[in-house]
Design a protein around this motif. Sequence first.
Motif, PDB file in Angstrom:
ATOM      1  N   SER A 334       0.828  -1.216   0.000  1.00 52.60           N
ATOM      2  CA  SER A 334       0.000   0.000   0.000  1.00 52.60           C
ATOM      3  C   SER A 334       0.858   1.260   0.000  1.00 52.60           C
ATOM      4  N   ASP A 335       2.018   1.176   0.656  1.00 53.87           N
ATOM      5  CA  ASP A 335       2.895   2.338   0.756  1.00 53.87           C
ATOM      6  C   ASP A 335       3.814   2.492  -0.452  1.00 53.87           C
ATOM      7  N   ALA A 336       3.883   1.464  -1.295  1.00 60.95           N
ATOM      8  CA  ALA A 336       4.791   1.502  -2.445  1.00 60.95           C
ATOM      9  C   ALA A 336       4.210   2.393  -3.540  1.00 60.95           C
ATOM     10  N   SER A 337       5.085   2.945  -4.354  1.00 56.99           N
ATOM     11  CA  SER A 337       4.633   3.749  -5.489  1.00 56.99           C
ATOM     12  C   SER A 337       4.199   2.828  -6.614  1.00 56.99           C
ATOM     13  N   GLN A 338       3.383   3.340  -7.523  1.00 54.41           N
ATOM     14  CA  GLN A 338       2.867   2.536  -8.637  1.00 54.41           C
ATOM     15  C   GLN A 338       4.006   1.906  -9.436  1.00 54.41           C
ATOM     16  N   GLY A 339       5.089   2.669  -9.637  1.00 55.63           N
ATOM     17  CA  GLY A 339       6.188   2.169 -10.454  1.00 55.63           C
ATOM     18  C   GLY A 339       6.954   1.030  -9.830  1.00 55.63           C
ATOM     19  N   GLN A 340       6.811   0.865  -8.514  1.00 56.74           N
ATOM     20  CA  GLN A 340       7.536  -0.198  -7.814  1.00 56.74           C
ATOM     21  C   GLN A 340       6.777  -1.510  -7.785  1.00 56.74           C
ATOM     22  N   MET A 341       5.520  -1.512  -8.247  1.00 57.32           N
ATOM     23  CA  MET A 341       4.672  -2.698  -8.148  1.00 57.32           C
ATOM     24  C   MET A 341       4.555  -3.430  -9.473  1.00 57.32           C
ATOM     25  N   LYS A 342       4.482  -4.756  -9.383  1.00 54.12           N
ATOM     26  CA  LYS A 342       4.138  -5.535 -10.562  1.00 54.12           C
ATOM     27  C   LYS A 342       2.671  -5.270 -10.905  1.00 54.12           C
ATOM     28  N   GLU A 343       2.332  -5.438 -12.170  1.00 53.91           N
ATOM     29  CA  GLU A 343       0.972  -5.146 -12.619  1.00 53.91           C
ATOM     30  C   GLU A 343      -0.058  -5.975 -11.855  1.00 53.91           C
ATOM     31  N   GLU A 344       0.257  -7.269 -11.624  1.00 50.58           N
ATOM     32  CA  GLU A 344      -0.706  -8.146 -10.943  1.00 50.58           C
ATOM     33  C   GLU A 344      -0.959  -7.680  -9.511  1.00 50.58           C
ATOM     34  N   ILE A 345       0.111  -7.245  -8.818  1.00 49.98           N
ATOM     35  CA  ILE A 345      -0.035  -6.790  -7.434  1.00 49.98           C
ATOM     36  C   ILE A 345      -0.775  -5.461  -7.396  1.00 49.98           C
ATOM     37  N   ARG A 346      -0.480  -4.583  -8.324  1.00 43.43           N
ATOM     38  CA  ARG A 346      -1.186  -3.305  -8.383  1.00 43.43           C
ATOM     39  C   ARG A 346      -2.683  -3.534  -8.593  1.00 43.43           C
ATOM     40  N   ALA A 347      -3.026  -4.451  -9.512  1.00 40.67           N
ATOM     41  CA  ALA A 347      -4.434  -4.744  -9.768  1.00 40.67           C
ATOM     42  C   ALA A 347      -5.091  -5.388  -8.554  1.00 40.67           C
ATOM     43  N   ALA A 348      -4.360  -6.304  -7.897  1.00 43.20           N
ATOM     44  CA  ALA A 348      -4.901  -6.963  -6.693  1.00 43.20           C
ATOM     45  C   ALA A 348      -5.188  -5.934  -5.608  1.00 43.20           C
ATOM     46  N   LEU A 349      -4.303  -4.956  -5.490  1.00 42.13           N
ATOM     47  CA  LEU A 349      -4.499  -3.908  -4.490  1.00 42.13           C
ATOM     48  C   LEU A 349      -5.719  -3.057  -4.835  1.00 42.13           C
TER      49      LEU A 349
END
Length: 515
Positions: A334-349
């Motif tokens: 939740s605290d990570a920036s969008q650029g630091q996340m994999k697409e799947e994790i960003r979507a899951a969040l």
Amino acid sequence: MHWAYRIAEELIKKYPNQKTFVCASGISPSGSVHIGNFREVVTTYFVVRALQQLGKQTRFIFSWDDFDRFRKVPQNVDASFAKYIGMPYSEIPCPFGCHGSYAEHFEKEFEQSLQQFGIFPEFIYQSEEYRSKRYNVPILHALQQRNEIYDILMAFKTGRPSETERENFYPVNVYCEACGKDTVSVTDFQNEVLSYACECGELNAKNVLEAANVKLNWKVDWPMRWMAEDVVFEPGGRDHSSATGSYRVSREIVSEIFHHQAPKYEPYDFISIKGTGAKMSSSSGNNITPGELLKIYTPEVILFMFAKYQPNASFHIGLDEDVIRNYTEYERVSDASQGQMKEEIRAALELSVVTSKTQRAPKFSHVASILPLVNFEASLVRDVLGKTDEEYTLEEVGEVCARAEYWLRNWCPEKVNRVNEEKNHEYYDSLTDMEKEWVEGFVGVLEFAANLHDDDLMRRVYDICHVDDPKMKRNNQKRLFSIIYQLVLNSSSGPRIPLLVHSVGKERLIALLGQ
């Protein structure tokens, strides 16, 4: 691509002219609905959200199979309810006297927990649908096609078909109008009239189009409802997904008997309780309900736990140290920036968001470590966090405190650390001379660091065990912290040192550590 969006795009491709995408799930209210059943609902929910994000109109339906027969008395229900076995759940009294029926009790329990997740499907109560005679035309059609249905069912079985068995096969259950149970044998079907005999002695004959006590067997009922609701997507458990499982059979029946296309199907694997490896079951008592889990986790963390796994991946629910790990992972993502996340994790969040309201909350691990040291008082937890430059309202801290306290007291009491009343001389005497020097150095830092910021405090604490070898230095520091926790809490672990200092107080720490 996240699995929910993959499924959504496959649906759009498969049904290019579909105006409304009907996505379904359903459960039988045989007892308290457990978190394993929740995967049925949440899988559909994520696909619905993905479709909506892709600009599609959706209808999310949830069927309560409360016209199913009562098969077994759950552990939390009085054994006397065995007398109702064979009756539909909707016709059995509430075992706790607080709802209109057995079915309604467990339905409302689950529906209320779904609201906390922001999940609001359209609930369909199958007892009402069958009693309203909505399905009577397809029931009649299934009876007229009973020989063909028998042939399809036998094609998925290892046994040989029998002509006698084929002629005596009826794809329905009948509830006796005298005793209310399905202890019924169909004796004849002619000219739309179904005749039956019940073990209670009742003999009867009903025109199928007028009957309110006839229900299709599961592998015929399921495909019939796909047709009735025009379902395009529905998940199902691993046990339905085998070569001879319910989905394969129902797919043939919906095509050959009801002349309708089977929905896209996504199998999901089971969830176990950590330490047992056993499949959860409403009737066995081996379960954790969503309501129980919500006393420990926020809805967002639970949704994220489900969203991050592919549906066909099994995982376990742990209520030990896993609680800290699950919260920490969610907080980190939740605290990570969008650029630091994999697409799947960003979507899951994103799929796990329950409300658009920005929510501030202290880290669960920090609260859980402080809470026992301040006698479980939320206001004191807020004060301690304030001393570490973490400012929260009492309401923001209180919600986390409530979940942490419930978890500690009910599921992880071994982590309820208490501050020692007096110095542990026996343990202190067992330390080496170097370890005693470390403790004295820590006391010295406390004595002369009244106005130090936490970061400066920790730099000085780290220097106590300084050696040139980085690996040895880290090991020495870990050992020092372990000694401090043992002398103060009689435990090998505890909160971060600054939190320990602010929770216990420097004077009390010095009294427990000094010579």
